[in-house]
Design a protein around this motif. Structure first.
Motif, PDB file in Angstrom:
ATOM      1  N   PRO A 121      60.554  76.419  74.820  1.00  0.00           N
ATOM      2  CA  PRO A 121      60.812  77.131  75.968  1.00  0.00           C
ATOM      3  C   PRO A 121      61.295  78.626  76.324  1.00  0.00           C
ATOM      4  O   PRO A 121      60.754  78.565  77.038  1.00  0.00           O
ATOM      5  N   GLU A 122      61.964  79.421  75.577  1.00  0.00           N
ATOM      6  CA  GLU A 122      61.601  80.775  75.553  1.00  0.00           C
ATOM      7  C   GLU A 122      60.365  81.514  75.284  1.00  0.00           C
ATOM      8  O   GLU A 122      60.051  82.461  76.048  1.00  0.00           O
ATOM      9  N   ASN A 123      59.242  81.245  75.128  1.00  0.00           N
ATOM     10  CA  ASN A 123      57.847  80.672  75.774  1.00  0.00           C
ATOM     11  C   ASN A 123      56.736  80.878  76.867  1.00  0.00           C
ATOM     12  O   ASN A 123      55.779  81.073  76.575  1.00  0.00           O
ATOM     13  N   LEU A 124      58.196  80.108  77.257  1.00  0.00           N
ATOM     14  CA  LEU A 124      57.019  79.778  79.037  1.00  0.00           C
ATOM     15  C   LEU A 124      56.769  81.300  79.707  1.00  0.00           C
ATOM     16  O   LEU A 124      56.558  81.181  80.838  1.00  0.00           O
ATOM     17  N   GLY A 125      58.171  82.546  79.261  1.00  0.00           N
ATOM     18  CA  GLY A 125      58.226  83.630  80.422  1.00  0.00           C
ATOM     19  C   GLY A 125      59.071  83.859  81.501  1.00  0.00           C
ATOM     20  O   GLY A 125      58.725  84.740  82.503  1.00  0.00           O
TER      21      GLY A 125
END
Length: 359
Positions: A121-125
């Motif tokens: 989820p930290e890669n969702l921006g």
């Protein structure tokens, strides 16, 4: 106001029966969007942001309130509404939203489903989150920020007063700023109706100063929080309120001790290995109240070894007792087994009510 002046009708969630309907004039809607814009800007929203709103759209004030607040700031709205979490994740990813708006429990569900899909989820921006609609703890804020690598902000409101926009956090996050040019606020002992001391929890009571349709005078919210009149580090000088620690009507009385579900959540999130998904079941099989707290384990902490499971149960039970002063039975649930909610999370099952037992 005459019916001809009414521009919109909203309503409370109706979780206790028929909704309480709340009318707005066109001027009320302008004020409301401005109030939501205040806390959104204080919490990092800028006109070039894309905002993903995963609140339900309808009688519930959250979706439309935040929608028009975002537009007031000049930012772009993605009105995703609730449900279909994989589609929510696709929209966030494909449209490049920087801001998430939903209930805090649903934010964690989005993170959970995202990980299941192989996307951290930290890669969702997402950079900012504005969460409301249900009480949540500081520990849940830490959990959300860790999952998404974002800043999570709290806001407060209720349909009968105006909806979201009664108060909200700034960047300092030392309480939610109440917009005193629109609301007169009191904090009272719910039993005596006398003012509590500064910084002491009590029931919030609001008088609306500017609302045209259905203004309220000394409206008892049933929400328990504290007021802080001292200036905020951000420079704003109005009164601030703490996060809501519970409601007078969801407070549990367990063997004579007052317990709020938020206290149990706080304890659970302090114990490594537990997920923020739980259900509190209260019953009275004999003469004494019994409480069972069912809490999910994190997948990485799931174990078949009895010793490890027993140690985890004991840590959770100890943390709950340290905060509430009540011994509760802890049952560990497998990952993904406690029902998820796309709106307000259901945390308590009080079987005493079905038996007609007063508590």
């Amino acid at each position: 106001m005459p019916r001809a002046k009414i521009a919109r009708i909203h309503g409370s969630s109706g979780t206790t029966g028929k909704p309480t309907f709340v009318p707005y004039t066109r001027e009320d809607l302008v004020i409301w969007s401005g109030l939501c814009a205040r806390f959104l800007v204080a919490g990092g929203l800028r006109s070039d942001h894309f905002v993903h709103i995963a609140f339900g759209y309808g009688l519930f004030t959250g979706g439309f309130g935040l929608h028009y607040g975002v537009e007031k700031v000049g930012a772009a709205v993605i009105p995703a509404a609730g449900g279909n979490t994989p589609r929510q994740i696709m929209l966030i990813q494909d449209l490049g939203a920087q801001v998430l708006v939903c209930t805090p429990s649903y934010a964690l569900h989005i993170a959970e489903v995202s990980r299941q899909q192989g996307l951290p989820p930290e890669n969702l921006g997402l950079r900012f989150g504005h969460f409301g609609g249900e009480p949540w703890t500081e520990e849940m804020r830490v959990e959300i920020e860790r999952e998404f690598d974002m800043k999570a902000f709290n806001n407060y409101g209720l349909s009968e007063v105006i909806g979201p926009g009664v108060s909200g956090e700034c960047a300092a996050r030392t309480g939610m700023h109440i917009y005193e040019d629109h609301f007169l606020t009191e904090c009272l002992n719910p039993d005596t109706l006398e003012p509590v001391r500064e910084g002491e929890p009590g029931e919030l009571v609001f008088t609306s100063l500017t609302k045209q349709a259905m203004p309220v005078i000394r409206y008892r919210t049933r929400d328990i929080a504290a007021l802080y009149p001292s200036p905020c580090p951000c420079g704003r000088t109005g009164v601030r309120m703490s996060r809501v620690i519970g409601r007078t009507d969801d407070m549990l009385i367990i063997r004579g001790v007052n317990v709020f579900p938020s206290q149990i959540e706080e304890a659970l999130l302090r114990v490594e290995g537990t997920a923020p998904h739980y259900l509190i079941e209260v019953d009275r099989p004999g003469t004494l109240d019994e409480v069972v707290v069912r809490v999910e384990m994190r997948p990485q902490n799931f174990s078949d070894e009895m010793r490890q499971l027993q140690e985890l149960r004991e840590r959770i039970a100890g943390a709950i007792f340290a905060i509430t002063g009540v011994h509760m039975k802890v049952e560990l649930a497998n990952p993904q087994t406690i029902e998820r909610s796309q709106g307000k999370a259901k945390r308590v099952l009080d079987l005493r009510k079905t038996k007609g037992i007063g508590h």
